[in-house]
Design a protein around this motif. Structure first.
Motif, PDB file in Angstrom:
ATOM      1  N   ASP A   1     -55.516  -0.451  13.703  1.00  0.00           N
ATOM      2  CA  ASP A   1     -55.991  -1.454  14.656  1.00  0.00           C
ATOM      3  C   ASP A   1     -55.509  -2.843  14.271  1.00  0.00           C
ATOM      4  OD1 ASP A   1     -57.243   0.546  16.031  1.00  0.00           O
ATOM      5  OD2 ASP A   1     -59.242   0.143  15.198  1.00  0.00           O
ATOM      6  N   TYR A   2     -55.580  -3.155  12.978  1.00  0.00           N
ATOM      7  CA  TYR A   2     -55.164  -4.487  12.523  1.00  0.00           C
ATOM      8  C   TYR A   2     -53.686  -4.730  12.814  1.00  0.00           C
ATOM      9  CZ  TYR A   2     -53.749  -8.259   9.402  1.00  0.00           C
ATOM     10  OH  TYR A   2     -53.210  -9.413   8.897  1.00  0.00           O
ATOM     11  N   VAL A   3     -52.825  -3.766  12.476  1.00  0.00           N
ATOM     12  CA  VAL A   3     -51.384  -3.945  12.666  1.00  0.00           C
ATOM     13  C   VAL A   3     -51.038  -4.066  14.144  1.00  0.00           C
ATOM     14  CG1 VAL A   3     -49.128  -2.858  12.380  1.00  0.00           C
ATOM     15  CG2 VAL A   3     -50.777  -2.826  10.500  1.00  0.00           C
ATOM     16  N   GLN A   4     -51.652  -3.236  14.991  1.00  0.00           N
ATOM     17  CA  GLN A   4     -51.354  -3.317  16.414  1.00  0.00           C
ATOM     18  C   GLN A   4     -51.781  -4.662  16.997  1.00  0.00           C
ATOM     19  OE1 GLN A   4     -52.322  -0.164  19.027  1.00  0.00           O
ATOM     20  NE2 GLN A   4     -51.315   1.425  17.823  1.00  0.00           N
ATOM     21  N   GLU A   5     -52.969  -5.126  16.626  1.00  0.00           N
ATOM     22  CA  GLU A   5     -53.435  -6.425  17.134  1.00  0.00           C
ATOM     23  C   GLU A   5     -52.579  -7.561  16.581  1.00  0.00           C
ATOM     24  OE1 GLU A   5     -57.548  -6.695  16.170  1.00  0.00           O
ATOM     25  OE2 GLU A   5     -58.146  -5.078  17.530  1.00  0.00           O
ATOM     26  N   TRP A   6     -52.171  -7.440  15.318  1.00  0.00           N
ATOM     27  CA  TRP A   6     -51.346  -8.484  14.692  1.00  0.00           C
ATOM     28  C   TRP A   6     -49.988  -8.573  15.385  1.00  0.00           C
ATOM     29  CZ3 TRP A   6     -46.832  -9.280  11.944  1.00  0.00           C
ATOM     30  CH2 TRP A   6     -46.764 -10.418  11.137  1.00  0.00           C
ATOM     31  N   LEU A   7     -49.370  -7.441  15.657  1.00  0.00           N
ATOM     32  CA  LEU A   7     -48.080  -7.439  16.338  1.00  0.00           C
ATOM     33  C   LEU A   7     -48.214  -7.893  17.792  1.00  0.00           C
ATOM     34  CD1 LEU A   7     -46.490  -4.130  15.000  1.00  0.00           C
ATOM     35  CD2 LEU A   7     -45.704  -6.451  14.530  1.00  0.00           C
ATOM     36  N   ALA A   8     -49.241  -7.436  18.472  1.00  0.00           N
ATOM     37  CA  ALA A   8     -49.430  -7.815  19.875  1.00  0.00           C
ATOM     38  C   ALA A   8     -49.590  -9.321  20.023  1.00  0.00           C
ATOM     39  CB  ALA A   8     -50.627  -7.086  20.466  1.00  0.00           C
ATOM     40  N   ALA A   9     -50.263  -9.943  19.066  1.00  0.00           N
ATOM     41  CA  ALA A   9     -50.467 -11.388  19.121  1.00  0.00           C
ATOM     42  C   ALA A   9     -49.167 -12.158  18.900  1.00  0.00           C
ATOM     43  CB  ALA A   9     -51.503 -11.806  18.082  1.00  0.00           C
ATOM     44  N   ARG A  10     -48.159 -11.486  18.346  1.00  0.00           N
ATOM     45  CA  ARG A  10     -46.874 -12.131  18.059  1.00  0.00           C
ATOM     46  C   ARG A  10     -45.737 -11.478  18.838  1.00  0.00           C
ATOM     47  NH1 ARG A  10     -50.422 -12.233  14.210  1.00  0.00           N
ATOM     48  NH2 ARG A  10     -50.578 -13.996  12.750  1.00  0.00           N
ATOM     49  N   ARG A  11     -46.049 -10.944  19.994  1.00  0.00           N
ATOM     50  CA  ARG A  11     -45.066 -10.130  20.724  1.00  0.00           C
ATOM     51  C   ARG A  11     -43.882 -10.951  21.216  1.00  0.00           C
ATOM     52  NH1 ARG A  11     -49.603 -11.020  23.409  1.00  0.00           N
ATOM     53  NH2 ARG A  11     -49.571 -11.887  25.530  1.00  0.00           N
ATOM     54  N   GLN A  12     -44.022 -12.248  21.413  1.00  0.00           N
ATOM     55  CA  GLN A  12     -42.898 -13.071  21.857  1.00  0.00           C
ATOM     56  C   GLN A  12     -42.507 -14.109  20.803  1.00  0.00           C
ATOM     57  OE1 GLN A  12     -40.969 -12.560  24.450  1.00  0.00           O
ATOM     58  NE2 GLN A  12     -42.205 -10.757  24.919  1.00  0.00           N
ATOM     59  N   LYS A  13     -42.885 -13.844  19.566  1.00  0.00           N
ATOM     60  CA  LYS A  13     -42.524 -14.752  18.480  1.00  0.00           C
ATOM     61  C   LYS A  13     -41.472 -14.084  17.599  1.00  0.00           C
ATOM     62  CE  LYS A  13     -44.377 -17.344  14.544  1.00  0.00           C
ATOM     63  NZ  LYS A  13     -45.569 -17.675  13.725  1.00  0.00           N
ATOM     64  N   SER A  14     -40.470 -14.859  17.197  1.00  0.00           N
ATOM     65  CA  SER A  14     -39.456 -14.332  16.288  1.00  0.00           C
ATOM     66  C   SER A  14     -40.027 -14.261  14.876  1.00  0.00           C
ATOM     67  CB  SER A  14     -38.211 -15.226  16.305  1.00  0.00           C
ATOM     68  OG  SER A  14     -37.538 -15.122  17.528  1.00  0.00           O
ATOM     69  N   LEU A  15     -39.981 -13.065  14.297  1.00  0.00           N
ATOM     70  CA  LEU A  15     -40.452 -12.821  12.943  1.00  0.00           C
ATOM     71  C   LEU A  15     -39.284 -12.301  12.112  1.00  0.00           C
ATOM     72  CD1 LEU A  15     -43.691 -10.820  13.907  1.00  0.00           C
ATOM     73  CD2 LEU A  15     -43.536 -13.281  13.458  1.00  0.00           C
ATOM     74  N   VAL A  16     -39.424 -12.366  10.787  1.00  0.00           N
ATOM     75  CA  VAL A  16     -38.409 -11.808   9.899  1.00  0.00           C
ATOM     76  C   VAL A  16     -38.885 -10.427   9.455  1.00  0.00           C
ATOM     77  CG1 VAL A  16     -37.106 -12.093   7.771  1.00  0.00           C
ATOM     78  CG2 VAL A  16     -37.720 -14.104   9.133  1.00  0.00           C
ATOM     79  N   TYR A  17     -38.180  -9.395   9.893  1.00  0.00           N
ATOM     80  CA  TYR A  17     -38.530  -8.014   9.570  1.00  0.00           C
ATOM     81  C   TYR A  17     -37.671  -7.547   8.397  1.00  0.00           C
ATOM     82  CZ  TYR A  17     -40.909  -7.917  14.089  1.00  0.00           C
ATOM     83  OH  TYR A  17     -41.748  -8.184  15.147  1.00  0.00           O
TER      84      TYR A  17
END
Length: 380
Positions: free
Chosen positions: A326-342
């Protein structure tokens, strides 16, 4: 899988200094002069360069007289058109450089100018020297946000390393040195599309002093265990830099030095921020690039290629604990249009990219662990 969540360096108080001057072009004077098509201006507030889309420019002669007459062959301008002058020398008395005047009495090759729209023609006197250039058009006073008159062409040189594109590079002879106050617990630094011999990262706490300093040579070798390749193989430099072990201080100042003595230091992307470890990347991770260049073939088989930028892409499966789903899905959803370093795997630079996930799918496979499939599109 580790994800670095970049801090916005443009936020007030985060960016401290840079040795790269912001002098690409003069700051915009949209309220005091006229620009010709192709003229570049800079908006210091947004660190963005713009080009004028409209307007014309030509060498013009100015007579001394009452009124002064401007000669511009076949100008095609109409009464009321705003006009500004620049000169390699001195304009005659009556006109000043970078001041807006209004065209009156247009003829085929000549016109006169007024200080106000529809006003009386200006008299000229005194002496003049140099070559005079006149710009005419309707972009006077038009806001840079008006795309009818202005074309944004990207960040200024100082800020290219902080924009949303990896293929635009900040450049400076010998070295680029920046200082940042993250105003957060920043654990990682990522530099992309780098041309440098050495990277130095220093973190300084106002109380404890220097708490971190890392000096990294960008030179690498593909010799493996071959002594021959070590001696005679081509040396190369890594095009990225990554560190994930900045100490957990909140008020540190981070200094990043990108050094290329005797050459041009370049950096396409600079990201700093906290990190999230969301799980374990599985073998089978895939990477490739998407090239935006195009090739046009002619009837006789010859071709013409237009080279453009490219982006990296990555697909991978991540194993995570079920209590993190749940934490990871919510964390990613909140940053769905933000550029992150993977960071798929720290030991493989090809699995480090800055971009946005195009999709993620979670599958609950067991009682304790789950699998998440990620597709990531890197920035151009």
């Amino acid at each position: 899988m580790i994800i670095l969540d970049p801090i916005a360096v443009s936020d007030p108080g985060v960016f401290v200094s840079s040795n790269v001057p912001e002098d690409d072009t003069a700051p915009t004077q949209i309220l005091t002069r006229v620009y010709a098509a192709g003229d570049a201006v800079m908006d210091p507030a947004t660190h963005t360069k713009f080009e004028s889309k409209l307007g014309v420019r030509a060498v013009a002669a100015i007579s001394i007289g009452s009124p002064g007459v401007v000669t511009w062959a076949a100008h095609g301008l109409v009464a009321g058109t705003p006009v500004s002058f620049t000169s390699t020398g001195l304009l005659p008395t009556g006109f000043l450089p970078d001041v807006v005047y209004y065209l009156v009495a247009p003829a085929t090759n000549t016109f006169q100018l007024s200080a106000t729209l529809g006003g009386a023609a200006i008299n000229t006197s005194g002496s003049q020297s140099g070559v005079h250039s006149a710009a005419a058009g309707q972009n006077f006073g038009r806001a840079l946000s008006d795309k009818t008159y202005w074309l944004p062409v990207g960040a200024t040189n100082r800020w290219k390393m902080f924009d949303a594109y990896n293929n635009t590079q900040t450049e400076r002879a010998d070295s680029i040195v920046i200082e940042i106050d993250p105003k957060a617990i920043a654990q990682g630094v990522y530099l992309g599309n780098v041309d440098a011999a050495e990277i130095i990262v220093t973190s300084t706490d106002p109380t404890a002093g220097v708490v971190y300093r890392q000096v990294t040579s960008m030179q690498t070798s593909s010799s493996g265990s071959s002594f021959y390749r070590w001696l005679f193989g081509r040396r190369r430099r890594r095009s990225y830099f990554l560190t994930l072990d900045l100490p957990l201080y909140y008020n540190t100042r981070v200094k990043i030095e990108i050094k290329n003595p005797g050459g041009i230091a370049r950096c396409g992307m600079c990201n700093i921020g906290p990190i999230e470890d969301i799980g374990f990347s599985q073998y089978g991770l895939g990477t490739d690039i998407k090239d935006y260049s195009t090739t046009r073939f002619n009837f006789d088989g010859t071709s013409e290629t237009t080279e453009r930028g490219f982006s990296k892409r990555m697909t991978l499966d991540v194993v995570l604990d079920n209590d993190m789903i749940d934490y990871v899905q919510e964390w990613l959803a909140a940053r769905r249009q933000k550029s992150l370093v993977y960071i798929g795997a720290v030991e493989f630079g090809s699995t480090v990219l800055c971009g946005k996930f195009s999709s993620f799918k979670n599958v609950i496979e067991g009682f304790t662990n789950s699998k998440m499939a990620l597709q990531i599109e890197g920035v151009v």
